[in-house]
Design an enzyme around this catalytic site. Structure first.
Site, PDB file in Angstrom:
ATOM      1  CD  GLU A  59       0.815  17.688 -59.052  1.00 22.30           C
ATOM      2  OE1 GLU A  59       1.765  17.454 -58.293  1.00 22.30           O
ATOM      3  OE2 GLU A  59       0.522  18.836 -59.422  1.00 22.30           O
TER       4      GLU A  59
ATOM      5  CD  GLU B 276      -3.654  18.560 -51.266  1.00 16.30           C
ATOM      6  OE1 GLU B 276      -2.665  18.217 -51.926  1.00 16.30           O
ATOM      7  OE2 GLU B 276      -3.866  18.145 -50.110  1.00 16.30           O
TER       8      GLU B 276
ATOM      9  CG  ASP C 203       1.164  12.346 -48.123  1.00 17.71           C
ATOM     10  OD1 ASP C 203       1.944  13.241 -48.494  1.00 17.71           O
ATOM     11  OD2 ASP C 203       0.009  12.578 -47.727  1.00 17.71           O
TER      12      ASP C 203
ATOM     13  CE  LYS D 235       3.104   3.594 -37.528  1.00 14.65           C
ATOM     14  NZ  LYS D 235       2.172   4.523 -36.905  1.00 14.65           N
TER      15      LYS D 235
ATOM     16  CG  ASP E 130      12.943  13.265 -51.247  1.00 15.47           C
ATOM     17  OD1 ASP E 130      11.738  12.938 -51.135  1.00 15.47           O
ATOM     18  OD2 ASP E 130      13.585  13.812 -50.325  1.00 15.47           O
TER      19      ASP E 130
ATOM     20  CB  THR F 186       6.822  19.390 -57.519  1.00 19.04           C
ATOM     21  OG1 THR F 186       7.652  18.830 -56.500  1.00 19.04           O
ATOM     22  CG2 THR F 186       6.699  18.393 -58.655  1.00 19.04           C
ATOM     23  CD  GLU F 187       4.501  24.628 -54.134  1.00 20.38           C
ATOM     24  OE1 GLU F 187       3.708  23.669 -54.131  1.00 20.38           O
ATOM     25  OE2 GLU F 187       4.125  25.795 -54.322  1.00 20.38           O
ATOM     26  CE1 TYR F 188       5.567  19.434 -50.023  1.00 17.87           C
ATOM     27  CE2 TYR F 188       6.854  17.684 -49.029  1.00 17.87           C
ATOM     28  CZ  TYR F 188       5.847  18.619 -48.943  1.00 17.87           C
ATOM     29  OH  TYR F 188       5.131  18.752 -47.786  1.00 17.87           O
ATOM     30  CD  GLU F 189      11.537  17.821 -59.451  1.00 17.32           C
ATOM     31  OE1 GLU F 189      10.306  17.935 -59.686  1.00 17.32           O
ATOM     32  OE2 GLU F 189      12.361  17.479 -60.298  1.00 17.32           O
TER      33      GLU F 189
HETATM   34  N1  SAM Z   1       2.877  17.333 -55.269  1.00 14.82           N
HETATM   35  C1  SAM Z   1       3.326  18.429 -54.422  1.00 14.82           C
HETATM   36  C2  SAM Z   1       4.809  18.643 -54.596  1.00 14.82           C
HETATM   37  O1  SAM Z   1       5.474  17.777 -55.148  1.00 14.82           O
HETATM   38  O2  SAM Z   1       5.286  19.702 -54.186  1.00 14.82           O
HETATM   39  C3  SAM Z   1       2.938  18.195 -52.957  1.00 14.82           C
HETATM   40  C4  SAM Z   1       3.597  17.037 -52.286  1.00 14.82           C
HETATM   41  S1  SAM Z   1       2.962  16.725 -50.643  1.00 14.82           S
HETATM   42  C5  SAM Z   1       4.164  15.754 -49.889  1.00 14.82           C
HETATM   43  C6  SAM Z   1       1.691  15.516 -50.967  1.00 14.82           C
HETATM   44  C7  SAM Z   1       0.318  16.136 -51.157  1.00 14.82           C
HETATM   45  O3  SAM Z   1      -0.564  15.127 -51.585  1.00 14.82           O
HETATM   46  C8  SAM Z   1      -0.255  16.715 -49.875  1.00 14.82           C
HETATM   47  O4  SAM Z   1      -0.724  18.021 -50.120  1.00 14.82           O
HETATM   48  C9  SAM Z   1      -1.395  15.758 -49.519  1.00 14.82           C
HETATM   49  O5  SAM Z   1      -2.455  16.385 -48.849  1.00 14.82           O
HETATM   50  C10 SAM Z   1      -1.795  15.245 -50.892  1.00 14.82           C
HETATM   51  N2  SAM Z   1      -2.387  13.898 -50.853  1.00 14.82           N
HETATM   52  C11 SAM Z   1      -1.808  12.807 -50.298  1.00 14.82           C
HETATM   53  N3  SAM Z   1      -2.608  11.727 -50.407  1.00 14.82           N
HETATM   54  C12 SAM Z   1      -3.723  12.154 -51.061  1.00 14.82           C
HETATM   55  C13 SAM Z   1      -4.919  11.506 -51.460  1.00 14.82           C
HETATM   56  N4  SAM Z   1      -5.123  10.218 -51.209  1.00 14.82           N
HETATM   57  N5  SAM Z   1      -5.852  12.240 -52.105  1.00 14.82           N
HETATM   58  C14 SAM Z   1      -5.653  13.547 -52.356  1.00 14.82           C
HETATM   59  N6  SAM Z   1      -4.534  14.230 -51.988  1.00 14.82           N
HETATM   60  C15 SAM Z   1      -3.578  13.542 -51.353  1.00 14.82           C
END
Ligand code: SAM
Length: 212
Positions: free
Chosen positions: A43, A68, A117, A121, A153, A191-194
């Site tokens: 993941e 992460e 993320d 932009k 989402d 997932t947490e965000y879901e």
């Molecule tokens: N996947 C989890 C969930 O659905 O609950 C977390 C979602 S959170 C919005 C996105 C996570 O991805 C953040 O913890 C961020 O630090 C990590 N992340 C974003 N871009 C990344 C990258 N290029 N490499 C490693 N981690 C990344």
């Protein structure tokens, strides 16, 4: 994700048995670490790790690696893994852009991207984890028959993702605009965000796709 500087998180990561620190030396050797030939699923951007820990618990015959980039978030997953000690789960703190340095060609059987993320932009589009640039990286490490599942989402990011899949010439196995009210919901691991965004009433979009 709102980030706080979690005191001591770098120290925890520097010494924890479930965090791989020399990840570039692991390339081609992940099966040795797990001590079996089970498929490896990763993941990318796992956040606090709820999804990947649930998956690892549900599927003991699959090996999982959670990636992460932020210590302050990763440390929350480590705390949970310290209690559960799932033998089929390790973590890496790294920027996913360098993923080809960490996994050998064909070493990964499946990739999960959850609530990545958005980088809204235009000039940051290449940083989105579903951009063509990232799809090319995934293609290099995926085993034959492997694929990617992406959930979000964020409609703009989802539309971008579908476009990029077409641009890269990937096969779209399923595309759904309301996962939780679709035929695909059975067996869905949240997932947490879901959990957070679906409880606010947001539809969850999901694509399952693979390189041709
Ligand atoms: N996947 C989890 C969930 O659905 O609950 C977390 C979602 S959170 C919005 C996105 C996570 O991805 C953040 O913890 C961020 O630090 C990590 N992340 C974003 N871009 C990344 C990258 N290029 N490499 C490693 N981690 C990344």
């Amino acid at each position: 994700m709102r980030l706080r500087n979690v005191k001591g998180s770098r120290d925890v990561i520097a010494s924890n048995e479930y965090v791989i620190r020399d990840e570039q030396n692991m390339k081609g050797k992940w099966h040795e670490l797990f001590g079996n030939d089970n498929p490896i699923h990763i993941e990318v951007g796992m956040g606090k790790g709820r999804f990947i820990m649930d998956m690892a618990r549900l599927n003991p015959d699959i090996n999982y690696v959670g990636i992460e980039k932020f210590s302050s978030v990763l440390v929350r997953a480590i705390e949970k893994q310290e209690i559960e000690k799932l033998p089929n789960l390790y973590f890496i703190r790294m920027e996913a852009e360098y993923i080809e340095n960490v996994f050998e060609k064909g070493e990964v059987s499946y990739i999960y991207l959850n609530f990545s993320d958005p980088w809204p932009k235009d000039r940051h589009a290449k940083r989105r984890l579903t951009s063509v640039q990232f799809l090319e990286r995934y293609e290099k490490i995926l085993a034959k028959g492997g694929g990617v599942t992406f959930k979000t989402d964020n409609r703009q990011l989802f539309d971008f993702t579908v476009e990029q899949a077409d641009e890269a010439g990937w096969n779209k196995e399923s595309v759904t605009y309301d996962l939780h009210n679709s035929e695909y919901v059975e067996g869905n691991v949240m997932t947490e965000y879901e959990e957070k965004f679906s409880s606010m009433g947001n539809p969850i979009y999901r694509i399952v796709y693979s390189p041709k």
